[in-house]
Write an enzyme that holds these catalytic residues in place. Structure first.
Site, PDB file in Angstrom:
ATOM      1  N   GLY A  66     101.102  36.631  -3.898  1.00 57.80           N
ATOM      2  CA  GLY A  66     100.779  37.666  -4.884  1.00 57.80           C
ATOM      3  C   GLY A  66      99.322  38.117  -4.901  1.00 57.80           C
ATOM      4  N   ASP A 125      99.374  32.169 -16.395  1.00 58.66           N
ATOM      5  CA  ASP A 125     100.272  32.180 -17.543  1.00 58.66           C
ATOM      6  C   ASP A 125     100.116  30.848 -18.282  1.00 58.66           C
ATOM      7  OD1 ASP A 125     102.278  32.954 -19.229  1.00 58.66           O
ATOM      8  OD2 ASP A 125     103.891  32.825 -17.790  1.00 58.66           O
ATOM      9  N   PHE A 174     106.397  40.296 -19.252  1.00 62.44           N
ATOM     10  CA  PHE A 174     106.514  40.179 -17.804  1.00 62.44           C
ATOM     11  C   PHE A 174     106.125  41.502 -17.159  1.00 62.44           C
ATOM     12  CE2 PHE A 174     108.609  39.831 -13.699  1.00 62.44           C
ATOM     13  CZ  PHE A 174     108.235  38.547 -13.348  1.00 62.44           C
ATOM     14  N   VAL A 175     105.130  41.473 -16.299  1.00 67.20           N
ATOM     15  CA  VAL A 175     104.648  42.698 -15.663  1.00 67.20           C
ATOM     16  C   VAL A 175     104.836  42.626 -14.150  1.00 67.20           C
ATOM     17  CG1 VAL A 175     102.956  43.180 -17.479  1.00 67.20           C
ATOM     18  CG2 VAL A 175     102.264  41.851 -15.479  1.00 67.20           C
ATOM     19  N   ASP A 181     105.359  40.240  -8.689  1.00 65.99           N
ATOM     20  CA  ASP A 181     106.726  40.577  -8.283  1.00 65.99           C
ATOM     21  C   ASP A 181     107.746  40.217  -9.352  1.00 65.99           C
ATOM     22  OD1 ASP A 181     106.314  37.682  -7.755  1.00 65.99           O
ATOM     23  OD2 ASP A 181     108.389  37.781  -7.067  1.00 65.99           O
ATOM     24  N   ARG A 187     105.746  44.296  -5.548  1.00 62.67           N
ATOM     25  CA  ARG A 187     104.369  43.860  -5.290  1.00 62.67           C
ATOM     26  C   ARG A 187     103.499  45.021  -4.827  1.00 62.67           C
ATOM     27  NH1 ARG A 187     104.125  38.133  -5.183  1.00 62.67           N
ATOM     28  NH2 ARG A 187     105.929  37.121  -4.292  1.00 62.67           N
TER      29      ARG A 187
END
Ligand code: IMP
Ligand code: MG
Length: 206
Positions: A66, A125, A174-175, A181, A187
């Site tokens: 990511g 997170d 959630f982004v 992703d 992505r």
């Protein structure tokens, strides 16, 4: 508009970048961070790192996959010499991930001992994954080890980790996009946004 004109118009839109990634964009309910806003912040972060690490030849480390997008832009905004290396990790299972246990799939190739190290992450997170990785890296005796994160989600943080460089705080949502992703998709969107609820609910998050 006749057909010829309208074809030309569509091509121009693509070329201008205003009409790209249509298939993925249709799954997005809201854009939270535009490409422009992301790049402005990244230029600032790169400037701060260039100043702080002047003459130190820092080793910049990222975890695949990511972070690739953020890292590529960030490192081009850093104007001093540096070196780049990558780790890859995977969770043994969803349960072990909840305990912050990850398996090292690919180790670093450049030794960290005696180096100034900046660990680059796209999103933090709970902090469990990052905490595990930092613990592992500290045993390798770098001179310094700091964290640069683009997105911080403070709501679910379980472990306090000092973040020397931070892009944006995110709400507990959630982004996707810009490296983030949902089941490996989205992505390569140049912005960050929310997925439409029906996309998340049909498949379930994570
Ligand atoms: P944690 O900090 O150990 O909870 O794990 C962070 C990892 O969860 C990140 O490296 C991402 O892979 C993933 N993640 C957390 N929030 C998001 C999000 O909003 N979108 C996509 N991936 C996320
Ligand atoms: Mg992921």
């Amino acid at each position: 508009m006749d057909k010829k004109q309208s074809d030309h118009h569509d091509l121009k839109k693509d070329h201008d970048g205003t009409n790209r990634h249509d298939e993925m964009v249709s799954d997005i309910s809201e854009i939270l961070f535009s490409e422009d806003r992301l790049q402005k912040k990244i230029t600032e972060l790169g400037g701060a790192i260039s100043k702080d690490y002047y003459g130190k030849n820092p080793l910049m480390i990222g975890v695949l996959r990511g972070v690739l997008f953020f890292m590529a832009d960030l490192l081009r905004a850093v104007t001093i010499p540096l070196e780049v290396d990558f780790l890859a990790v995977s969770s043994y299972s969803p349960e072990s991930r909840n305990q912050g246990l990850v398996r090292m799939e690919k180790d670093l190739e450049i030794p960290m001992q005696g180096r100034h190290v900046v660990f680059i992450e796209d999103v933090i997170d709970t902090g469990l994954t990052l905490n595990y990785i930092l613990g592992n890296l500290r045993t390798r005796q770098p001179v310094s080890l700091e964290v640069c994160v683009l997105f911080n989600k403070p709501a679910k943080r379980l472990i306090d980790i000092p973040l020397k460089y931070k892009g944006f705080d995110l709400p507990d949502q959630f982004v996707v996009g810009y490296g983030l992703d949902f089941r490996e998709k989205y992505r390569n969107l140049p912005f960050v946004g929310l997925l439409k609820p029906q996309i998340l609910h049909v498949n379930g998050i994570k």
